[in-house]
Enzyme design. Structure first.
Site, PDB file in Angstrom:
ATOM      1  N   LEU A 237     -41.866  22.790  62.257  1.00  0.00           N
ATOM      2  CA  LEU A 237     -40.849  23.829  62.386  1.00  0.00           C
ATOM      3  C   LEU A 237     -40.542  23.978  63.873  1.00  0.00           C
ATOM      4  O   LEU A 237     -41.434  23.827  64.714  1.00  0.00           O
ATOM      5  CB  LEU A 237     -41.363  25.176  61.836  1.00  0.00           C
ATOM      6  N   ASP A 238     -39.275  24.283  64.204  1.00  0.00           N
ATOM      7  CA  ASP A 238     -38.938  24.575  65.595  1.00  0.00           C
ATOM      8  C   ASP A 238     -39.850  25.680  66.111  1.00  0.00           C
ATOM      9  O   ASP A 238     -40.284  26.546  65.347  1.00  0.00           O
ATOM     10  CB  ASP A 238     -37.488  25.065  65.709  1.00  0.00           C
ATOM     11  N   MET A 239     -40.108  25.665  67.407  1.00  0.00           N
ATOM     12  CA  MET A 239     -40.975  26.675  68.003  1.00  0.00           C
ATOM     13  C   MET A 239     -40.513  28.090  67.637  1.00  0.00           C
ATOM     14  O   MET A 239     -41.325  28.962  67.324  1.00  0.00           O
ATOM     15  CB  MET A 239     -40.982  26.522  69.523  1.00  0.00           C
TER      16      MET A 239
ATOM     17  N   THR B  90     -38.812  29.084  65.032  1.00  0.00           N
ATOM     18  CA  THR B  90     -38.729  29.334  63.595  1.00  0.00           C
ATOM     19  C   THR B  90     -40.096  29.710  63.049  1.00  0.00           C
ATOM     20  O   THR B  90     -41.100  29.068  63.355  1.00  0.00           O
ATOM     21  CB  THR B  90     -38.212  28.088  62.852  1.00  0.00           C
TER      22      THR B  90
END
Length: 558
Positions: A405-407, A409
């Site tokens: 997951l993106d940082m 998110t």
């Protein structure tokens, strides 16, 4: 007083100055920058100094080109606080403007070396175009293509005929062996050999005929090719020389009045030339003007004005950081010795945050990752889901991380505790048999209720990690979506990523060809907020050992 220094129209005496200069690659605009930007935007709405189609007025004709503008709050020698402003690149096909500071180097001045050399290059291009469209040249190309085709067919047919004749001679030879006496057979064999030799001579003559025919055409073509190649080589050399000249003319100052040109600034950055447009962005123009006119930089910000381009996400009036690829080496030099805000990319946002364990057995772990928490170690920060799990489970084997997951998110992540489980789960993600659902809160009212977005993505090579929509080189990216709730000019949606590209959901939400509404708190494709309102709420996969369906839910905290 410098001619582009502007006093604030808005009262600012009660506003406290920042103690440090803006870190240009990640910032929240200072209030003075917001006021300056608002005054520049008011000017853009009403000005009559130039004609440019930003795409905001449907009645305007001409190519639509949105622009990045910059404001630099400065202090002059009289200790007065004001600002200067600039635009990235040309505006209305000129670099000379009443309101905006000039470029670091103006290649468009009348009778400039650049324009003279550009005229030479244009003349070469014109000659090349004339040659490549020359009727005789095109006829020779067509003739060569036609004759090559005829030659290939003729030679192929002759070779086939040789094969047939050879087979017939073998049949005659076998028959003669049983019917003729030794002396008669020897004479017969000699005739067959002569036939074979004559056939080969004939094929050689046919081949030589076509070689002679084609060579005559190629000689005609070579006359044109020689001229074309010479012009292309001349263009290449002149273009490279002009480019190098420009690199040397772009001389960037810093507060100590030291200069470096583009070639010097990029020599250790890339083996190729500096990216196109380097030095033409708003930020270097502002700092150059400030240093030339002894204006002390206080704070800086850049905003987009106009319609977004089709490739990248640019929202009208939104603030954006300086680009990494073009501006980072330049600004590193220009801002040397100036105390700046701390680079947030060097600070660990996960300090004080914990991973929530949702499920664990011998093969898999499912955790809830908080927002602003790396999935894997970064360049500057090691703390991540990967390192935390490695510390918590020192005997764990295999790569562990199956997806990311993106940082920014939050949400559910499944991790593998051994190589076998990792391989199985990874295959499920590759085969798209894993079900995922994200919750997002959009910064606006979305009219439609559901749909699917297909916008291929690739990294912006000049501004990593931002992503671009690129139909030529981008990787397939597909997202389905549905509206859950509309409230207070926001829209809560479920997002279902069919593919898993970097920043896919964020770009698909914000891009003008997608939902055209950024996710609240998206600091790359929208506006900063307390957090990115994007959460991985549902995850379903098949257990790598038991083969049973595993479903997990985690409600969003927004």
């Amino acid at each position: 007083m410098s001619k582009h220094f502007q006093h604030f129209s808005t009262p600012i005496t009660e506003i406290k100055l920042p103690t440090k200069f803006t870190f240009p690659f990640y910032y929240e605009p200072h209030m003075l920058c917001e006021i300056a930007a608002k005054e520049v935007q008011d000017y853009l709405k009403t000005q009559t100094d130039f004609e440019h189609n930003f795409g905001l007025d449907s009645s305007k004709e001409g190519l639509i080109i949105g622009k990045m503008f910059g404001v630099l709050v400065v202090q002059n020698k009289q200790k007065e606080i004001g600002y200067i402003t600039s635009v990235s690149g040309k505006l209305a096909n000129t670099n000379t403007h009443k309101k905006f500071v000039p470029p670091v180097f103006d290649m468009l001045t009348k009778d400039s070396y650049f324009l003279q050399e550009e005229a030479v290059l244009n003349d070469i291009n014109s000659k090349l175009e004339d040659l490549e469209k020359n009727t005789e040249y095109l006829e020779v190309i067509s003739q060569l293509k036609s004759e090559k085709k005829k030659a290939a067919i003729d030679i192929r047919e002759k070779k086939e005929a040789l094969k047939v004749a050879k087979k017939e001679r073998n049949i005659r030879r076998i028959k003669a062996q049983s019917e003729l006496q030794l002396e008669a057979y020897a004479a017969f064999e000699e005739r067959l050999s002569k036939e074979s030799l004559e056939a080969k001579y004939f094929l050689n003559n046919v081949t030589r005929f076509w070689e002679h025919t084609l060579n005559a055409i190629k000689e005609k073509l070579a006359v044109f090719a020689t001229q074309i190649d010479a012009l292309k080589e001349e263009r290449k050399l002149k273009s490279a020389a002009l480019q190098q000249y420009l690199f040397e003319q772009y001389q960037f100052l810093n507060s100590a009045k030291k200069t470096k040109n583009l070639s010097e600034l990029f020599v250790k950055i890339t083996e190729q030339n500096p990216p196109a447009g380097s030095g033409e962005c708003a930020a270097p123009k502002l700092l150059q003007y400030a240093f030339l006119h002894n204006l002390k930089p206080i704070a800086m910000a850049e905003f987009w004005w106009g319609k977004s381009p089709n490739t990248e996400v640019r929202k009208h009036q939104y603030f954006y950081p300086a680009c990494q690829g073009k501006c980072k080496p330049i600004l590193a030099h220009m801002l040397a010795g100036i105390e700046m805000d701390t680079n947030p990319m060097l600070q660990n946002p996960a300090i004080g945050k914990e991973l929530e364990l949702i499920f664990e057995d011998e093969d898999v772990i499912v955790v809830h990752k908080p927002a602003e928490f790396l999935s894997v170690p970064g360049i500057h920060i090691q703390d991540s889901v990967f390192t935390r799990i490695k510390q918590q489970y020192p005997t764990i084997s295999g790569p562990i991380i199956v997806h990311r997951l993106d940082m920014s998110t939050s949400g559910l992540l499944v991790l593998a505790k051994n190589k076998k489980a990792h391989k199985n789960l990874q295959r499920q993600f590759i085969n798209k048999t894993v079900s995922k659902k994200y919750v997002a809160l959009l910064d606006g009212n979305l009219k439609e209720n559901s749909g699917t977005i297909n916008l291929p993505l690739r990294v912006d090579l000049d501004d990593r990690p931002r992503q671009l929509v690129c139909f030529e080189h981008g990787k397939k990216a597909e997202t389905s979506w549905e509206v859950v709730e509309r409230k207070n000019n926001t829209t809560r949606v479920y997002l279902y990523p069919i593919t898993g590209r970097t920043h896919q959901l964020r770009v698909h939400a914000s891009h003008s060809l997608g939902l055209n509404i950024p996710i609240i708190g998206d600091d790359l494709y929208g506006k900063k907020a307390n957090r990115l309102h994007l959460h991985a709420a549902f995850l379903e996969f098949t257990h790598p050992t038991t083969k049973e369906k595993m479903c997990f839910h985690k409600k969003a905290e927004f």
